[in-house]
Write an enzyme that holds these catalytic residues in place. Structure first.
Site, PDB file in Angstrom:
ATOM      1  N   ILE A  96       0.898  -1.104  -0.112  1.00 35.21           N
ATOM      2  CA  ILE A  96       0.004  -0.061  -0.001  1.00 35.21           C
ATOM      3  C   ILE A  96       0.915   1.322  -0.023  1.00 35.21           C
ATOM      4  CG2 ILE A  96      -0.499   0.618   2.299  1.00 35.21           C
ATOM      5  CD1 ILE A  96      -3.278  -0.713  -0.048  1.00 35.21           C
ATOM      6  N   ARG A  97       2.067   1.076   0.219  1.00 33.26           N
ATOM      7  CA  ARG A  97       3.099   2.205   0.279  1.00 33.26           C
ATOM      8  C   ARG A  97       3.299   2.592  -1.054  1.00 33.26           C
ATOM      9  NH1 ARG A  97       3.099   5.275   2.308  1.00 33.26           N
ATOM     10  NH2 ARG A  97       5.130   6.081   2.898  1.00 33.26           N
ATOM     11  N   ARG A 202      11.161  -3.903  -4.876  1.00 33.51           N
ATOM     12  CA  ARG A 202      10.574  -5.117  -4.243  1.00 33.51           C
ATOM     13  C   ARG A 202      11.132  -6.463  -4.789  1.00 33.51           C
ATOM     14  NH1 ARG A 202       9.003  -2.974   0.824  1.00 33.51           N
ATOM     15  NH2 ARG A 202       7.547  -1.216   0.371  1.00 33.51           N
TER      16      ARG A 202
HETATM   17  C1  LIG Z   1      13.343  -1.926   1.686  1.00 33.69           C
HETATM   18  C2  LIG Z   1      12.195  -0.937   1.832  1.00 33.69           C
HETATM   19  C3  LIG Z   1      11.966  -0.313   3.240  1.00 33.69           C
HETATM   20  C4  LIG Z   1      10.705   0.644   3.497  1.00 33.69           C
HETATM   21  N1  LIG Z   1      10.482   0.695   4.699  1.00 33.69           N
HETATM   22  C5  LIG Z   1       9.466   1.643   4.955  1.00 33.69           C
HETATM   23  C6  LIG Z   1       9.151   1.684   6.457  1.00 33.69           C
HETATM   24  O1  LIG Z   1       9.647   1.598   7.177  1.00 33.69           O
HETATM   25  N2  LIG Z   1       7.722   2.776   6.585  1.00 33.69           N
HETATM   26  C7  LIG Z   1       7.199   3.106   5.382  1.00 33.69           C
HETATM   27  O2  LIG Z   1       6.381   3.734   5.816  1.00 33.69           O
HETATM   28  N3  LIG Z   1       7.476   2.770   4.448  1.00 33.69           N
HETATM   29  C8  LIG Z   1       8.697   2.067   4.138  1.00 33.69           C
HETATM   30  N4  LIG Z   1       9.066   1.729   2.706  1.00 33.69           N
HETATM   31  C9  LIG Z   1       8.077   2.389   1.634  1.00 33.69           C
HETATM   32  C10 LIG Z   1       9.031   3.541   1.023  1.00 33.69           C
HETATM   33  O3  LIG Z   1       9.382   4.520   1.819  1.00 33.69           O
HETATM   34  C11 LIG Z   1       8.137   4.039  -0.438  1.00 33.69           C
HETATM   35  O4  LIG Z   1       6.968   4.769   0.139  1.00 33.69           O
HETATM   36  C12 LIG Z   1       7.760   2.975  -1.194  1.00 33.69           C
HETATM   37  O5  LIG Z   1       8.651   2.323  -1.593  1.00 33.69           O
HETATM   38  C13 LIG Z   1       7.040   3.434  -2.474  1.00 33.69           C
HETATM   39  O6  LIG Z   1       8.050   4.239  -3.431  1.00 33.69           O
HETATM   40  P1  LIG Z   1       7.575   5.091  -4.340  1.00 33.69           P
HETATM   41  O7  LIG Z   1       7.189   6.512  -3.486  1.00 33.69           O
HETATM   42  O8  LIG Z   1       8.692   5.537  -5.117  1.00 33.69           O
HETATM   43  O9  LIG Z   1       6.345   4.715  -5.007  1.00 33.69           O
HETATM   44  P2  LIG Z   1       4.991   5.167  -5.133  1.00 33.69           P
HETATM   45  O10 LIG Z   1       4.335   5.584  -4.008  1.00 33.69           O
HETATM   46  O11 LIG Z   1       4.198   4.233  -6.006  1.00 33.69           O
HETATM   47  O12 LIG Z   1       5.283   6.703  -6.012  1.00 33.69           O
HETATM   48  C14 LIG Z   1       5.660   6.476  -7.333  1.00 33.69           C
HETATM   49  C15 LIG Z   1       6.508   7.799  -7.665  1.00 33.69           C
HETATM   50  O13 LIG Z   1       5.656   8.813  -7.641  1.00 33.69           O
HETATM   51  C16 LIG Z   1       6.322   9.773  -7.052  1.00 33.69           C
HETATM   52  N5  LIG Z   1       5.339  10.156  -6.009  1.00 33.69           N
HETATM   53  C17 LIG Z   1       4.270   9.401  -5.342  1.00 33.69           C
HETATM   54  N6  LIG Z   1       3.587   9.912  -4.559  1.00 33.69           N
HETATM   55  C18 LIG Z   1       4.255  11.259  -4.166  1.00 33.69           C
HETATM   56  C19 LIG Z   1       4.216  12.318  -3.385  1.00 33.69           C
HETATM   57  N7  LIG Z   1       3.135  12.376  -2.261  1.00 33.69           N
HETATM   58  N8  LIG Z   1       4.980  13.466  -3.671  1.00 33.69           N
HETATM   59  C20 LIG Z   1       5.985  13.469  -4.522  1.00 33.69           C
HETATM   60  N9  LIG Z   1       5.952  12.393  -5.307  1.00 33.69           N
HETATM   61  C21 LIG Z   1       5.479  11.201  -5.361  1.00 33.69           C
HETATM   62  C22 LIG Z   1       7.552   9.514  -6.859  1.00 33.69           C
HETATM   63  O14 LIG Z   1       8.447  10.158  -7.944  1.00 33.69           O
HETATM   64  C23 LIG Z   1       7.475   8.127  -6.662  1.00 33.69           C
HETATM   65  O15 LIG Z   1       8.980   7.666  -6.882  1.00 33.69           O
HETATM   66  C24 LIG Z   1      10.033   0.872   2.476  1.00 33.69           C
HETATM   67  C25 LIG Z   1      10.349   0.692   1.272  1.00 33.69           C
HETATM   68  C26 LIG Z   1      11.414  -0.418   0.722  1.00 33.69           C
HETATM   69  C27 LIG Z   1      11.838  -0.727  -0.731  1.00 33.69           C
END
Ligand SMILES: Cc1cc2nc3c(=O)[nH]c(=O)nc-3n(C[C@H](O)[C@H](O)[C@H](O)COP(=O)(O)OP(=O)(O)OC[C@H]3O[C@@H](n4cnc5c(N)ncnc54)[C@H](O)[C@@H]3O)c2cc1C
Length: 295
Positions: A96-97, A202
């Site tokens: 969901i993140r 992932r």
């Molecule tokens: C190994 C690992 C450990 C992690 N540990 C944790 C943890 O402890 N706690 C936790 O909460 N999460 C954790 N995460 C989640 C991480 O912080 C990211 O939220 C998650 O990987 C989603 O990445 P993303 O933002 O690139 O993807 P998406 O949310 O799908 O977004 C894709 C892209 O869209 C853009 N985007 C999306 N939303 C926004 C926004 N609001 N503002 C600006 N640009 C945006 C960015 O360019 C982003 O790269 C972890 C992830 C990994 C891989």
């Protein structure tokens, strides 16, 4: 032709308690001349030049590789996938993140909890890497017994849940006693660009939890026959690539023995001339290369 025809659309996961299905994608119906949906990405990119005619598969492949290499990613957003999955709640919380997905989740307010759990095989905490766990090497009976008993207790909570429901406890209240190993169902939709960002993070066994890596691997396998050329380019330029910090780059640049490195790059058959020049610039070798090769 239907792009999903004759493709594997389902992977079983989590000891067959879970699954992921590729339910739909866009584009679904292919142009008569094309076998896969890769062409839709190339066609979307060609609009930049005012071009709307389809080109050969070879032309599409070259263009897609260039798009991925240069991070010209918006054409990848024109291809979309819809998955249906049953996964443990603790995996869904990680999924969901990835906020660019469009999601609808099974509601335990409206429906009874799914009577299935997935407790991962016992692993111990990695002492160095906080993000990692390690296989249990020696049979440590103490931890094995404790984990087995705890899983059993957790699983038994479904009986208490059912008992509460039978006594007219609201489903939204009764669900709160269940563990995160409980299965949930999701419809999860994502465009190819953001899906590859998800897969890069992932599919990485060195940082991500095994149970989400298994899901990510299955998703990668499901989409590969739909956009094989793009998947190959993404593996080459993103998934199997690495980035370096400024400090790491400084060490690398200092360590590289100038002449042999320049010659190896110049002679390499993997890179074209543009890519060789780009690599020399990245490694801060381009001035030296010009100087050495002009002599
Ligand atoms: C190994 C690992 C450990 C992690 N540990 C944790 C943890 O402890 N706690 C936790 O909460 N999460 C954790 N995460 C989640 C991480 O912080 C990211 O939220 C998650 O990987 C989603 O990445 P993303 O933002 O690139 O993807 P998406 O949310 O799908 O977004 C894709 C892209 O869209 C853009 N985007 C999306 N939303 C926004 C926004 N609001 N503002 C600006 N640009 C945006 C960015 O360019 C982003 O790269 C972890 C992830 C990994 C891989």
């Amino acid at each position: 032709m239907d792009v999903l025809k004759d493709k594997q659309l389902k992977y079983e996961l989590y000891d067959n308690k879970g699954f992921v299905i590729l339910q739909d994608c866009m584009p679904r119906m292919l142009d008569a001349k094309k076998q896969t949906a890769d062409y839709a990405i190339a066609a979307m990119a060609r609009v930049s030049y005012g071009n709307i005619e389809l080109k050969s598969d070879e032309d599409d492949k070259k263009l897609i590789n260039r798009l991925v290499e240069m991070h010209h990613t918006s054409p990848l957003e024109g291809v979309q996938f819809k998955f249906v999955m049953q996964i443990p709640i603790y995996v869904a919380r990680q999924l969901i993140r990835h906020r660019t997905a469009k999601v609808n989740e099974y509601s335990m307010r409206y429906s009874k909890a799914i009577d299935d759990f997935y407790f991962p095989p016992l692993r111990t905490q990695d002492k160095v890497n906080k993000q990692q766990s390690v296989e249990l090497k020696s049979a440590n009976n103490d931890i094995v017994t404790s984990y087995k008993n705890a899983c059993q207790k957790s699983q038994n909570l479904i009986k208490e849940y059912n008992d509460l429901i039978s006594k007219d406890c609201a489903r939204e209240v009764a669900r709160s006693i269940l563990p995160v190993a409980e299965m949930t169902k999701l419809v999860w939709c994502m465009d190819a660009h953001n899906l590859f960002k998800f897969l890069k993070l992932r599919c990485d066994r060195s940082t991500a939890q095994k149970e989400i890596v298994d899901l990510a691997d299955a998703i990668f396998n499901l989409i590969t026959p739909i956009i094989p050329v793009t998947c190959e380019a993404v593996k080459k330029y993103w998934i199997n690539s690495a980035t370096f910090s400024t400090d790491e780059m400084n060490i690398l640049c200092k360590t590289i023995d100038t002449l042999p490195a320049i010659m190896a790059i110049k002679k390499s058959e993997e890179l074209n001339e543009r890519q060789k020049t780009a690599l020399l610039i990245k490694l801060k070798l381009s001035d030296k290369a010009k100087m050495l090769l002009s002599h």
